[in-house]
Design a protein around this motif. Structure first.
Motif, PDB file in Angstrom:
ATOM      1  N   UNK A   7      25.661  48.000  44.128  1.00 19.05           N
ATOM      2  CA  UNK A   7      26.669  49.051  44.026  1.00 19.05           C
ATOM      3  C   UNK A   7      27.869  48.725  44.910  1.00 19.05           C
ATOM      4  N   UNK A   8      29.050  48.694  44.295  1.00 18.02           N
ATOM      5  CA  UNK A   8      30.269  48.415  45.040  1.00 18.02           C
ATOM      6  C   UNK A   8      30.450  46.954  45.405  1.00 18.02           C
ATOM      7  N   UNK A   9      29.634  46.064  44.797  1.00 11.05           N
ATOM      8  CA  UNK A   9      29.730  44.628  45.143  1.00 11.05           C
ATOM      9  C   UNK A   9      31.109  44.080  44.819  1.00 11.05           C
ATOM     10  N   UNK A  10      31.684  44.525  43.680  1.00 12.09           N
ATOM     11  CA  UNK A  10      33.047  44.149  43.317  1.00 12.09           C
ATOM     12  C   UNK A  10      33.932  45.383  43.490  1.00 12.09           C
ATOM     13  N   UNK A  11      34.972  45.297  44.294  1.00 19.17           N
ATOM     14  CA  UNK A  11      35.776  46.486  44.611  1.00 19.17           C
ATOM     15  C   UNK A  11      36.688  46.956  43.483  1.00 19.17           C
ATOM     16  N   UNK A  12      36.791  46.195  42.402  1.00 21.06           N
ATOM     17  CA  UNK A  12      37.633  46.578  41.268  1.00 21.06           C
ATOM     18  C   UNK A  12      36.779  46.544  40.004  1.00 21.06           C
ATOM     19  N   UNK A  13      36.438  47.716  39.485  1.00 20.53           N
ATOM     20  CA  UNK A  13      35.576  47.834  38.310  1.00 20.53           C
ATOM     21  C   UNK A  13      36.444  48.365  37.173  1.00 20.53           C
ATOM     22  N   UNK A  37      32.248  54.297  48.226  1.00 21.25           N
ATOM     23  CA  UNK A  37      31.848  52.892  48.298  1.00 21.25           C
ATOM     24  C   UNK A  37      32.959  52.001  48.847  1.00 21.25           C
ATOM     25  N   UNK A  38      34.118  52.605  49.138  1.00 17.32           N
ATOM     26  CA  UNK A  38      35.235  51.828  49.653  1.00 17.32           C
ATOM     27  C   UNK A  38      35.866  50.922  48.624  1.00 17.32           C
ATOM     28  N   UNK A  39      35.785  51.316  47.353  1.00 15.84           N
ATOM     29  CA  UNK A  39      36.339  50.471  46.294  1.00 15.84           C
ATOM     30  C   UNK A  39      37.859  50.538  46.275  1.00 15.84           C
ATOM     31  N   UNK A  40      38.460  49.585  45.596  1.00 16.44           N
ATOM     32  CA  UNK A  40      39.925  49.463  45.552  1.00 16.44           C
ATOM     33  C   UNK A  40      40.499  50.053  44.262  1.00 16.44           C
ATOM     34  N   UNK A  41      39.885  49.738  43.116  1.00 14.17           N
ATOM     35  CA  UNK A  41      40.430  50.169  41.826  1.00 14.17           C
ATOM     36  C   UNK A  41      39.299  50.378  40.821  1.00 14.17           C
ATOM     37  N   UNK A 274      43.121  30.421  27.355  1.00 18.99           N
ATOM     38  CA  UNK A 274      43.712  30.909  26.111  1.00 18.99           C
ATOM     39  C   UNK A 274      44.177  32.358  26.204  1.00 18.99           C
ATOM     40  N   UNK A 275      43.799  33.036  27.287  1.00 22.15           N
ATOM     41  CA  UNK A 275      44.231  34.427  27.492  1.00 22.15           C
ATOM     42  C   UNK A 275      44.985  34.503  28.811  1.00 22.15           C
ATOM     43  N   UNK A 276      45.704  35.605  28.981  1.00 20.09           N
ATOM     44  CA  UNK A 276      46.516  35.748  30.191  1.00 20.09           C
ATOM     45  C   UNK A 276      45.662  35.920  31.437  1.00 20.09           C
ATOM     46  N   UNK A 277      44.531  36.619  31.301  1.00 17.91           N
ATOM     47  CA  UNK A 277      43.690  36.853  32.475  1.00 17.91           C
ATOM     48  C   UNK A 277      42.250  37.127  32.075  1.00 17.91           C
ATOM     49  N   UNK A 278      41.369  36.961  33.070  1.00 19.94           N
ATOM     50  CA  UNK A 278      39.941  37.259  32.942  1.00 19.94           C
ATOM     51  C   UNK A 278      39.679  38.607  33.602  1.00 19.94           C
ATOM     52  N   UNK A 304      37.289  40.873  42.353  1.00 22.01           N
ATOM     53  CA  UNK A 304      37.671  41.028  43.751  1.00 22.01           C
ATOM     54  C   UNK A 304      39.086  41.607  43.795  1.00 22.01           C
ATOM     55  N   UNK A 305      39.505  42.054  44.943  1.00 20.08           N
ATOM     56  CA  UNK A 305      40.870  42.580  45.073  1.00 20.08           C
ATOM     57  C   UNK A 305      41.885  41.486  44.744  1.00 20.08           C
ATOM     58  N   UNK A 306      41.645  40.271  45.218  1.00 17.30           N
ATOM     59  CA  UNK A 306      42.562  39.171  44.932  1.00 17.30           C
ATOM     60  C   UNK A 306      42.651  38.853  43.451  1.00 17.30           C
ATOM     61  N   UNK A 307      41.498  38.847  42.789  1.00 21.54           N
ATOM     62  CA  UNK A 307      41.485  38.594  41.349  1.00 21.54           C
ATOM     63  C   UNK A 307      42.228  39.691  40.599  1.00 21.54           C
ATOM     64  N   UNK A 308      41.990  40.942  41.003  1.00 23.01           N
ATOM     65  CA  UNK A 308      42.649  42.080  40.347  1.00 23.01           C
ATOM     66  C   UNK A 308      44.153  42.018  40.539  1.00 23.01           C
ATOM     67  N   UNK A 309      44.599  41.737  41.752  1.00 24.76           N
ATOM     68  CA  UNK A 309      46.031  41.728  42.049  1.00 24.76           C
ATOM     69  C   UNK A 309      46.751  40.620  41.285  1.00 24.76           C
ATOM     70  N   UNK A 310      46.022  39.616  40.828  1.00 25.83           N
ATOM     71  CA  UNK A 310      46.629  38.532  40.057  1.00 25.83           C
ATOM     72  C   UNK A 310      46.715  38.854  38.569  1.00 25.83           C
ATOM     73  N   UNK A 311      46.191  40.006  38.139  1.00 25.27           N
ATOM     74  CA  UNK A 311      46.235  40.390  36.721  1.00 25.27           C
ATOM     75  C   UNK A 311      47.447  41.285  36.452  1.00 25.27           C
ATOM     76  N   UNK A 312      47.831  41.427  35.189  1.00 27.51           N
ATOM     77  CA  UNK A 312      48.926  42.353  34.853  1.00 27.51           C
ATOM     78  C   UNK A 312      48.518  43.826  34.947  1.00 27.51           C
ATOM     79  N   UNK A 313      47.260  44.093  35.270  1.00 26.01           N
ATOM     80  CA  UNK A 313      46.800  45.479  35.421  1.00 26.01           C
ATOM     81  C   UNK A 313      47.109  46.030  36.810  1.00 26.01           C
TER      82      UNK A 313
END
Length: 314
Positions: A7-13, A37-41, A274-278, A304-313
């Motif tokens: 639970x909460x292992x990835x801060x962006x679900x 859980x201290x999640x980010x997004x 082949x896609x903009x982001x994972x 992760x927060x870093x992975x999320x911040x690199x997406x267009x979301x």
């Protein structure tokens, strides 16, 4: 790994559900759980229903932000009448667009008609599920009697009723029973995923293919055999923006033998360029509130927060 570690292992679900579709947490409870859980997004991607606008008289995004959570309103399109488990998540759309409103209404009507017919067919085959008593009138996790509007019924609620009636050990087994029986797998009108991608883009949004490996490895497309890979390539050619790589396959009705980690690696290697982001998400439904051997935890999968911040979301 224990449930506490999951639970909460990835801060962006980026794939969560609430009581507005087939989840068991209210939107307030989901946001409060994420905050605890201290999640980010988190993204609320309820099925085939208007996205969440307000909570407690405040814009939902503001309500979540006040608790330290970045909220992404979303919409999970159930796609393809003849191929199971094709879902496209739309984010950052113009939720007031007339074309989207028409699709939402069409989806509601087709679901209600098909799920009533499924209850009738189950009953006819000696597995009674009553549309009124088992589906429209139900008891919530706290034991309170509730009533659903026919347009708000989700297919999982029929599967849960099948399990409650003793026709299957659990909802996921009921899903497979229906899915693999042509007599029960009654098609309902669903938007073609290519049209869903076009609609999402028309509304200024971002289109992500959810749980790609819930699509069978071999499928039938308009009477012709095809592969999951060819199907996904068609969606990429149509402008798919992202694809969900991290997902709780071991907690769902996935019929293959690959581990979630192996699926993630293959999705990244096949489609990552082949896609903009994972993307990633748990498909959280607050399963812990109901008897279930396959509990998906908030933040069990995601970014992760870093992975999320690199997406267009972000």
């Amino acid at each position: 790994m224990s449930s506490n570690e999951l639970e909460g292992r990835f801060p962006c679900d980026l794939h969560c559900h609430t009581t507005r579709s087939d989840g068991n947490d209210t939107p307030e409870e989901l946001i409060e759980r994420a905050a605890s859980l201290g999640m980010h997004a988190i993204a609320i991607t309820d099925h085939d229903i208007d996205p969440l606008r307000e909570i407690g008289g405040k814009p939902a995004v503001q309500y979540a932000a006040e608790q330290g959570i970045k909220l992404l309103p979303g919409y999970e399109f159930s796609c393809d009448t003849l191929v199971d488990d094709v879902h496209i998540c739309g984010y950052r759309m113009d939720w007031d667009h007339a074309e989207l409103a028409a699709e939402i209404q069409a989806a509601k009507e087709s679901k209600s008609n098909a799920y009533r017919a499924l209850c009738e067919k189950l009953t006819e085959l000696g597995m009674p599920v009553d549309w009124e008593r088992d589906i429209l009138n139900y008891t919530d996790p706290e034991g309170n009697p509730r009533t659903r509007c026919p347009d708000e019924v989700q297919r999982k609620q029929v599967f849960e009723a099948m399990a409650a009636r003793g026709h299957a050990p659990g909802w996921s087994e009921a899903k497979l029973m229906v899915r693999d029986n042509p007599t029960l797998n009654l098609p309902r009108r669903k938007i073609d995923p290519v049209d869903a991608i076009r609609l999402i883009h028309t509304c200024g949004g971002i289109a992500v293919l959810a749980h790609p490996y819930l699509i069978d490895e071999m499928i039938d497309v308009e009477g012709r055999p095809s592969t999951r890979h060819a199907y996904i390539e068609r969606l990429i050619d149509a402008g798919l923006d992202g694809i969900e790589a991290r997902y709780t396959y071991d907690k769902t009705s996935y019929k293959g033998s690959m581990t979630p980690e192996a699926i993630e690696a293959e999705v990244r290697s096949r489609y990552g360029d082949q896609v903009t982001f994972i993307s990633g998400g748990s498909d959280y439904h607050a399963d812990h509130k109901k008897a279930s051997a396959k509990v998906r935890y908030l933040g069990e999968c995601g970014l992760t927060v870093g992975e999320f911040e690199a997406t267009p979301l972000a």
